[in-house]
Write an enzyme that holds these catalytic residues in place. Structure first.
Site, PDB file in Angstrom:
ATOM      1  N   LYS A  30      -8.455  64.446  97.239  1.00  0.00           N
ATOM      2  CA  LYS A  30      -9.570  64.807  96.363  1.00  0.00           C
ATOM      3  C   LYS A  30      -9.081  65.736  95.247  1.00  0.00           C
ATOM      4  O   LYS A  30      -9.339  65.494  94.067  1.00  0.00           O
ATOM      5  CB  LYS A  30     -10.646  65.503  97.205  1.00  0.00           C
ATOM      6  CG  LYS A  30     -12.010  65.503  96.574  1.00  0.00           C
ATOM      7  CD  LYS A  30     -13.030  66.189  97.494  1.00  0.00           C
ATOM      8  CE  LYS A  30     -13.428  65.296  98.646  1.00  0.00           C
ATOM      9  NZ  LYS A  30     -14.193  66.033  99.684  1.00  0.00           N
ATOM     10  N   ARG A 100     -15.255  72.130  99.046  1.00  0.00           N
ATOM     11  CA  ARG A 100     -15.042  70.766  99.525  1.00  0.00           C
ATOM     12  C   ARG A 100     -13.679  70.635 100.195  1.00  0.00           C
ATOM     13  O   ARG A 100     -12.691  71.115  99.680  1.00  0.00           O
ATOM     14  CB  ARG A 100     -15.089  69.783  98.356  1.00  0.00           C
ATOM     15  CG  ARG A 100     -16.185  70.067  97.374  1.00  0.00           C
ATOM     16  CD  ARG A 100     -16.057  69.221  96.117  1.00  0.00           C
ATOM     17  NE  ARG A 100     -16.224  67.808  96.370  1.00  0.00           N
ATOM     18  CZ  ARG A 100     -16.005  66.860  95.445  1.00  0.00           C
ATOM     19  NH1 ARG A 100     -15.591  67.204  94.232  1.00  0.00           N
ATOM     20  NH2 ARG A 100     -16.180  65.603  95.739  1.00  0.00           N
ATOM     21  N   GLY A 109     -16.257  61.620 106.128  1.00  0.00           N
ATOM     22  CA  GLY A 109     -17.176  62.326 107.004  1.00  0.00           C
ATOM     23  C   GLY A 109     -16.542  63.320 107.954  1.00  0.00           C
ATOM     24  O   GLY A 109     -17.228  63.924 108.759  1.00  0.00           O
ATOM     25  N   MET A 111     -14.928  66.285 107.333  1.00  0.00           N
ATOM     26  CA  MET A 111     -15.163  67.707 107.056  1.00  0.00           C
ATOM     27  C   MET A 111     -16.203  67.832 105.950  1.00  0.00           C
ATOM     28  O   MET A 111     -16.047  67.260 104.877  1.00  0.00           O
ATOM     29  CB  MET A 111     -13.846  68.365 106.650  1.00  0.00           C
ATOM     30  CG  MET A 111     -12.963  68.564 107.868  1.00  0.00           C
ATOM     31  SD  MET A 111     -11.240  68.745 107.467  1.00  0.00           S
ATOM     32  CE  MET A 111     -10.748  67.075 107.141  1.00  0.00           C
ATOM     33  N   ARG A 352     -11.060  57.823  94.289  1.00  0.00           N
ATOM     34  CA  ARG A 352      -9.972  57.536  95.235  1.00  0.00           C
ATOM     35  C   ARG A 352      -9.846  56.029  95.363  1.00  0.00           C
ATOM     36  O   ARG A 352     -10.773  55.293  95.018  1.00  0.00           O
ATOM     37  CB  ARG A 352     -10.267  58.158  96.601  1.00  0.00           C
ATOM     38  CG  ARG A 352     -11.501  57.586  97.243  1.00  0.00           C
ATOM     39  CD  ARG A 352     -11.824  58.278  98.549  1.00  0.00           C
ATOM     40  NE  ARG A 352     -13.227  58.032  98.875  1.00  0.00           N
ATOM     41  CZ  ARG A 352     -13.910  58.740  99.745  1.00  0.00           C
ATOM     42  NH1 ARG A 352     -13.374  59.740 100.359  1.00  0.00           N
ATOM     43  NH2 ARG A 352     -15.167  58.450  99.987  1.00  0.00           N
ATOM     44  N   HIS A 482     -21.911  56.070 106.693  1.00  0.00           N
ATOM     45  CA  HIS A 482     -20.735  56.299 107.529  1.00  0.00           C
ATOM     46  C   HIS A 482     -20.276  55.004 108.196  1.00  0.00           C
ATOM     47  O   HIS A 482     -19.105  54.635 108.138  1.00  0.00           O
ATOM     48  CB  HIS A 482     -21.065  57.357 108.591  1.00  0.00           C
ATOM     49  CG  HIS A 482     -19.946  57.594 109.551  1.00  0.00           C
ATOM     50  ND1 HIS A 482     -19.869  56.966 110.775  1.00  0.00           N
ATOM     51  CD2 HIS A 482     -18.838  58.359 109.447  1.00  0.00           C
ATOM     52  CE1 HIS A 482     -18.766  57.355 111.393  1.00  0.00           C
ATOM     53  NE2 HIS A 482     -18.124  58.204 110.609  1.00  0.00           N
ATOM     54  N   ARG A 604      12.958  27.786 122.436  1.00  0.00           N
ATOM     55  CA  ARG A 604      13.270  28.159 123.824  1.00  0.00           C
ATOM     56  C   ARG A 604      13.156  26.911 124.676  1.00  0.00           C
ATOM     57  O   ARG A 604      12.058  26.458 124.962  1.00  0.00           O
ATOM     58  CB  ARG A 604      12.279  29.209 124.322  1.00  0.00           C
ATOM     59  CG  ARG A 604      12.250  30.484 123.512  1.00  0.00           C
ATOM     60  CD  ARG A 604      11.047  31.296 123.975  1.00  0.00           C
ATOM     61  NE  ARG A 604      11.077  32.659 123.508  1.00  0.00           N
ATOM     62  CZ  ARG A 604      10.378  33.099 122.463  1.00  0.00           C
ATOM     63  NH1 ARG A 604       9.619  32.255 121.773  1.00  0.00           N
ATOM     64  NH2 ARG A 604      10.428  34.365 122.119  1.00  0.00           N
ATOM     65  N   SER A 808      22.282  35.469 116.158  1.00  0.00           N
ATOM     66  CA  SER A 808      20.850  35.721 116.091  1.00  0.00           C
ATOM     67  C   SER A 808      20.568  36.928 116.977  1.00  0.00           C
ATOM     68  O   SER A 808      20.894  36.916 118.170  1.00  0.00           O
ATOM     69  CB  SER A 808      20.064  34.501 116.581  1.00  0.00           C
ATOM     70  OG  SER A 808      18.700  34.811 116.578  1.00  0.00           O
ATOM     71  N   THR A 811      16.225  40.819 119.587  1.00  0.00           N
ATOM     72  CA  THR A 811      15.932  42.251 119.650  1.00  0.00           C
ATOM     73  C   THR A 811      15.031  42.621 120.820  1.00  0.00           C
ATOM     74  O   THR A 811      14.881  43.801 121.112  1.00  0.00           O
ATOM     75  CB  THR A 811      15.329  42.750 118.327  1.00  0.00           C
ATOM     76  OG1 THR A 811      14.281  41.879 117.948  1.00  0.00           O
ATOM     77  CG2 THR A 811      16.391  42.800 117.251  1.00  0.00           C
ATOM     78  N   CYS A 875      15.435  37.105 116.037  1.00  0.00           N
ATOM     79  CA  CYS A 875      14.423  36.227 116.617  1.00  0.00           C
ATOM     80  C   CYS A 875      13.565  36.934 117.661  1.00  0.00           C
ATOM     81  O   CYS A 875      12.856  36.304 118.405  1.00  0.00           O
ATOM     82  CB  CYS A 875      15.068  34.989 117.214  1.00  0.00           C
ATOM     83  SG  CYS A 875      16.173  35.361 118.573  1.00  0.00           S
ATOM     84  N   TYR A 895      17.899  35.818 107.684  1.00  0.00           N
ATOM     85  CA  TYR A 895      16.533  35.385 107.952  1.00  0.00           C
ATOM     86  C   TYR A 895      15.894  36.179 109.088  1.00  0.00           C
ATOM     87  O   TYR A 895      16.606  36.821 109.871  1.00  0.00           O
ATOM     88  CB  TYR A 895      16.481  33.885 108.277  1.00  0.00           C
ATOM     89  CG  TYR A 895      17.103  33.525 109.601  1.00  0.00           C
ATOM     90  CD1 TYR A 895      16.360  33.580 110.787  1.00  0.00           C
ATOM     91  CD2 TYR A 895      18.435  33.129 109.681  1.00  0.00           C
ATOM     92  CE1 TYR A 895      16.937  33.262 111.997  1.00  0.00           C
ATOM     93  CE2 TYR A 895      19.017  32.810 110.902  1.00  0.00           C
ATOM     94  CZ  TYR A 895      18.261  32.880 112.056  1.00  0.00           C
ATOM     95  OH  TYR A 895      18.819  32.578 113.274  1.00  0.00           O
TER      96      TYR A 895
HETATM   97  P1  ADP Z   1     -16.889  64.017 101.154  1.00  0.00           P
HETATM   98  O1  ADP Z   1     -15.455  64.318 101.319  1.00  0.00           O
HETATM   99  O2  ADP Z   1     -17.616  63.916 102.421  1.00  0.00           O
HETATM  100  O3  ADP Z   1     -17.099  62.855 100.249  1.00  0.00           O
HETATM  101  P2  ADP Z   1     -17.413  65.758  98.956  1.00  0.00           P
HETATM  102  O4  ADP Z   1     -16.607  66.973  98.914  1.00  0.00           O
HETATM  103  O5  ADP Z   1     -16.996  64.653  98.085  1.00  0.00           O
HETATM  104  O6  ADP Z   1     -17.516  65.280 100.453  1.00  0.00           O
HETATM  105  O7  ADP Z   1     -18.880  66.181  98.625  1.00  0.00           O
HETATM  106  C1  ADP Z   1     -19.950  65.373  98.853  1.00  0.00           C
HETATM  107  C2  ADP Z   1     -20.837  65.314  97.675  1.00  0.00           C
HETATM  108  O8  ADP Z   1     -21.228  66.585  97.276  1.00  0.00           O
HETATM  109  C3  ADP Z   1     -20.218  64.726  96.434  1.00  0.00           C
HETATM  110  O9  ADP Z   1     -20.243  63.363  96.455  1.00  0.00           O
HETATM  111  C4  ADP Z   1     -21.099  65.257  95.358  1.00  0.00           C
HETATM  112  O10 ADP Z   1     -22.240  64.460  95.226  1.00  0.00           O
HETATM  113  C5  ADP Z   1     -21.482  66.597  95.888  1.00  0.00           C
HETATM  114  N1  ADP Z   1     -20.698  67.636  95.234  1.00  0.00           N
HETATM  115  C6  ADP Z   1     -19.534  68.172  95.625  1.00  0.00           C
HETATM  116  N2  ADP Z   1     -19.111  69.089  94.736  1.00  0.00           N
HETATM  117  C7  ADP Z   1     -20.036  69.132  93.766  1.00  0.00           C
HETATM  118  C8  ADP Z   1     -20.172  69.865  92.561  1.00  0.00           C
HETATM  119  N3  ADP Z   1     -19.242  70.725  92.179  1.00  0.00           N
HETATM  120  N4  ADP Z   1     -21.251  69.632  91.808  1.00  0.00           N
HETATM  121  C9  ADP Z   1     -22.169  68.741  92.200  1.00  0.00           C
HETATM  122  N5  ADP Z   1     -22.114  68.034  93.303  1.00  0.00           N
HETATM  123  C10 ADP Z   1     -21.054  68.208  94.089  1.00  0.00           C
HETATM  124 MG    MG Z   2     -16.784  62.665  98.433  1.00  0.00          MG
HETATM  125 MG    MG Z   3     -19.263  63.996 103.860  1.00  0.00          MG
END
Ligand code: ADP
Ligand code: MG
Ligand code: MG
Length: 917
Positions: A30, A100, A109, A111, A352, A482, A604, A808, A811, A875, A895
């Site tokens: 991130k 974040r 999901g 953290m 990402r 999720h 074989r 051959s 392994t 093989c 091969y």
């Molecule tokens: P996750 O890793 O679970 O995707 P994020 O850190 O991306 O969590 O945060 C989840 C959501 O929180 C983001 O998609 C965004 O909508 C909101 N968010 C995070 N930081 C900010 C910010 N600085 N301003 C506005 N919204 C934010």
């Molecule tokens: Mg996010």
């Molecule tokens: Mg999340």
């Protein structure tokens, strides 16, 4: 000494930004991508990233900050405040931030994020004053208390989001508000007071009013969450290891909850389920953070955005499309983005590489490199070259194209129960279970058990059960929930948001389409269309399999087949080594050849002994007491073997075929139960005693190290004679057919440890082969070579190559003998070895490159010292394992040979190894 850098700045300008996307290991995915976007001058709210190294320090010291980190954080925070012209928690005009988490590998999901940090009883008034938006002020504050309470304090106090959720529901009820957006500023203020009480009740302390303390506790919570049970579990299932920890991103807030010209959403530049190139996504007006994925309100489809009442949305939509196209081109990979619109202005909050199914991955690769939609033929931007396209793929992606889908006719007749979101593709059939733990337990008890996990929604705690299930069905949540994100990443079938599911967890029942289902009842899911069916629908082979194996003309027009074909073509034009197959029958040989096999690397012969009546001939051989009776038994086998070879040679016309002489110990051919031994005695007309005695004689303490391989033919040369006659006889015969077959037989002698063993048998093979060739006046040529599967053979490869015309590497045995692990007994201790990280993986699955691999390298090197250009192949099972294939390329093998359905995967892996160089 220079100070270690722990805190990085990004945003405001390119010049101020200190990281980029290559720094994922220390900034997390991130953080690195936020910096990368800032470098590209995209609209990113500025912020700081505290490195994963700081997290590692924190974990190692049991909760201490690195001293430099604290200093750097202070200084960088000051820089952020100066640039924003606001101070964290300033009562008059507070700077608000989000905290974040984000490791090098995305873990959906795992953290959670805290938003609106810096709000206090005082600063909320300053915020309202500055923005003139009272409602937003209280909305942010109540959200902050909720998130801070749940994420930061929850792990110690048991406070959860649910504790706040009930109060929200209560106040909505009280004021008859259908959605949370219907609540007024006044009502949200009231809710904030209630939230503070909820907080105090569980935490036993008032909600912290010092922003520095808020930030400190939040950073600690993120660091602490790295070692949490659910994070560990996710990493375990997804085989994620070797990371330092998570980074912490402290980022200036933007507000999607400022009314009708604000909002927030998530989008994908391409569809991660089907691979379709049209961007897709979901958003909500007047919302913040994870509202879209939390299932609180039903999000809108991205396509609806330009049609919103306020005209700002048209522009925001256009801006987003432009940025998404730019990002895809920049990263050369489809992206998964998060964005927020604050009063008409678009901000990017994350990007990402998008998760996808194997099918989508293959479609992305071929479409981005050809600039053409494989389903519609429409043109699109060319973003990759073919080498780059190949490098985006994995063997698992290709394998998914070879997965079964529902039988089309049966699916048409299937009873549709409901239709919902197609969140993860493919077909799944299984028995209903309602708890992730039960899914896990059922499959642990019986690995063949097929279950479908049915839930309102899933959460990170459920990943074990989701993994165990064939498919997942949820009643709430969208394409970015999720369940959807996790399932897609695995290529698992998943259907989400089936709103008319009536789940009763207590009674373990679910009502679907007017019918009540109990736990254990069967249902079928089509994750590609989102349709849920009653009962079990038979599955059907993939279009690739029907086109390739069954040669169905109609399947060849299927876009999926065409995509497969494109990838295969590119693989072939890039790879430097050949791919052969392990096949023992004409049918397998044919299938493998159509999957692109360039010969047989291992046939074989013993597999042919079990078919039909042949087993009786070999048993007669085993019981025979003199050479004459042994020969007469073998004469019966000769006919069959020769016919089999004829079929295989025909299927492989023009390609080399390596045939291994008999390898397993003879006890594998005799019956071991009394009843079967009686039958054997009767059938062969000998007393039972003779049979039992012979079986007794054949017993060995270590059969894998016993009388097998070349040792059998040394004791019973007539075996080697018969097999040579069958191979060369077949070769001469098919070479003479009217439709002449080009044969390239390679006779392979197994389990050689010394040159003398090989010499002894080579002489027999050559004498008999020459005799047949002379007798038939044929021009067939052949090679005699050996397997290198005993460490001594690898070490003395220079001597062995004086006789052997090819090597051959077997392994499987080589691994067995190098480690001294019995292949058949490793299951008893392997789990402990993997658990304690004594072995990184099962060495029978992934070639041990350091040890066994060294013997392979030595074998190749020494062999070629004696015989330059010696043909070398592999093989073992490893021939179909992408990582092992890459090793083989580096080791200079000519091969790899693998099972027919792994051939396309080996071709891809070989190409990737060549491209990487
Ligand atoms: P996750 O890793 O679970 O995707 P994020 O850190 O991306 O969590 O945060 C989840 C959501 O929180 C983001 O998609 C965004 O909508 C909101 N968010 C995070 N930081 C900010 C910010 N600085 N301003 C506005 N919204 C934010
Ligand atoms: Mg996010
Ligand atoms: Mg999340």
């Amino acid at each position: 000494m220079a100070q270690k850098k722990y805190v990085y700045f990004y945003g405001v300008s390119k010049e101020l930004t200190e990281g980029d996307s290559s720094m994922k290991a220390i900034l997390g995915g991130k953080g690195a991508n936020l910096a990368e976007m800032a470098n590209a001058n995209l609209p990113v709210p500025p912020g700081l990233t505290i490195s994963t190294e700081a997290c590692a320090y924190y974990s190692k010291t049991g909760g201490k900050y690195a001293p430099e980190m604290e200093k750097q954080l202070k200084a960088q925070l000051k820089k952020l405040e100066d640039n924003m012209g606001k101070k964290l928690g300033d009562p008059k005009d507070p700077l608000l931030v989000s905290v974040r988490s984000g490791a090098a590998v995305s873990m959906p999901g795992m953290m959670d994020t805290v938003l609106n940090l810096g709000l206090t009883d005082k600063s909320v008034l300053g915020f309202i004053e500055q923005t003139g938006n009272e409602r937003t002020g209280w909305d942010c504050y109540r959200r902050f208390i909720d998130m801070f309470g749940d994420v930061v304090m929850g792990p110690y106090t048991g406070l959860t989001h649910h504790d706040f959720e009930v109060e929200l529901e209560a106040i909505k009820k009280k004021y008859k508000a259908a959605e949370d957006t219907d609540l007024t500023a006044e009502q949200l203020k009231e809710l904030t007071e209630v939230y503070k009480k909820v907080y105090q009740n569980k935490v036993k302390k008032p909600f912290p009013q010092d922003p520095v303390e808020q930030l400190d506790l939040s950073i600690r919570a993120v660091f602490g969450s790295w070692g949490s049970e659910r994070a560990e579990k996710y990493r375990q299932i997804n085989k994620i290891s070797g990371l330092l920890g998570t980074a912490v991103n402290v980022q200036v807030m933007v507000f999607g909850n400022m009314g009708s010209q604000s909002g927030t959403g998530v989008a994908f530049t391409r569809d991660g389920g089907t691979g379709h190139s049209k961007p897709m996504g979901e958003y909500l007006v007047d919302a913040q953070g994870e509202d879209v994925v939390a299932g609180i309100r039903t999000p809108k489809h991205l396509d609806d955005m330009p049609n919103e009442e306020s005209p700002i949305w048209k522009k925001a939509y256009a801006d987003l499309q432009k940025i998404m196209a730019r990002l895809e081109k920049h990263y050369k990979y489809p992206q998964d983005v998060e964005f927020t619109v604050q009063e008409g202005k678009l901000f990017m909050l994350q990007t990402r590489n998008a998760k996808r199914t194997g099918l989508a991955g293959v479609r992305w690769a071929v479409e981005m490199a050809t600039g053409m939609d494989f389903f519609t033929g429409e043109k699109q931007a060319k973003i990759l070259n073919q080498k780059e396209a190949l490098m985006t793929l994995s063997g698992d992606d290709l394998e998914q194209l070879l997965f079964p889908i529902f039988d089309i006719a049966a699916e048409k007749k299937g009873k549709v129960l409901t239709t919902a979101l197609p969140a993860g593709p493919g077909a799944a059939v299984g028995k209903i279970v309602f708890e992730a733990a039960e899914a896990e337990a059922a499959v642990a008890k019986n690995p063949d058990e097929k279950v479908i996990l049915v839930r309102h929604e899933t959460s990170p705690e459920d990943v074990g059960g989701m993994w165990a299930a064939q498919g997942v069905l949820t009643s709430t949540g969208g394409m970015t929930s999720h369940a959807a994100v996790v399932a897609r990443g695995w290529g698992k079938c998943c259907i989400c948001g089936a709103g008319d599911l009536k789940i009763d967890y207590a009674k373990k029942t679910v009502g679907i389409g007017g019918k009540l289902y109990k736990q254990g009842d069967w249902i079928s899911l089509n994750g590609s269309t989102g349709i849920v069916y009653d009962g079990q629908i038979p599955t059907q082979v993939s279009p690739v399999v029907s086109a390739v194996v069954d040669g169905k003309a109609s399947a060849k027009n299927d876009p999926i087949y065409k995509m497969y074909e494109q990838v295969s073509k590119w693989s072939d034009s890039n790879r430097t080594i050949n791919v052969r197959t392990n096949a023992d029958t004409p049918k397998d040989s044919k299938a493998a050849r159509s999957f692109g096999a360039e010969g047989i690397g291992l046939c074989r012969t013993e597999h042919m002994f079990f078919e039909g009546d042949r087993i009786w001939a070999i048993r007669e051989f085993i019981l025979a007491e003199d050479e004459i009776s042994r020969k007469s038994a073998l004469a019966k086998l000769l006919k069959h073997q020769q016919k089999d070879f004829e079929g295989i040679f025909k299927a492989m016309d023009g390609l080399p075929v390596t045939v291994r002489l008999l390898d397993p110990p003879l006890h594998e051919f005799v019956p071991h139960t009394k009843k079967d031994q009686q039958e054997m005695a009767k059938r062969l007309g000998v007393p039972l005693k003779k049979v039992t005695e012979r079986v007794q004689e054949l017993h060995e303490f270590n059969p894998m190290l016993g009388h097998r391989g070349c040792r059998l033919s040394i004791t019973f040369p007539e075996l080697c004679v018969m097999q040579t006659k069958a191979i060369i006889g077949a070769a001469c015969k098919v070479a003479k057919l009217k439709k002449a077959v080009k044969v390239l037989p390679e006779i392979m002698i197994p389990l050689i440890g010394t040159k003398a063993e090989l010499d002894f048998l080579e002489k027999i093979v050559r004498e008999n082969a020459e005799e047949i060739i002379a007798k038939t006046g044929s021009k067939v040529t052949y090679l005699v070579g050996t397997m290198i599967e005993i460490p001594r053979a690898a070490l003395t490869a220079d001597e062995i190559a004086e006789t052997a015309e090819f090597f051959s590497f077997g392994t499987n045995d080589l691994t067995q003998m190098t480690f001294g692990y019995s292949r058949d007994d490793i299951g008893t201790f392997l789990p402990d070895y993997l658990g304690e990280k004594i072995l990184p993986s099962d060495p029978f699955q992934h070639l041990d490159q350091t040890g066994v691999g060294q013997l392979v390298k030595i074998g190749v090197e020494r062999g070629r010292e004696t015989r330059p250009g010696l043909k070398c192949g592999i093989c073992g099972e490893h021939g179909g394992d992408p990582e092992s294939v890459k090793f083989c390329v580096k080791a200079g093998l000519n091969y790899v040979s693998c099972s027919p359905y792994r051939v396309p995967i080996a071709r891809l892996a070989a190409a990737q190894a060549a491209i990487k160089g």
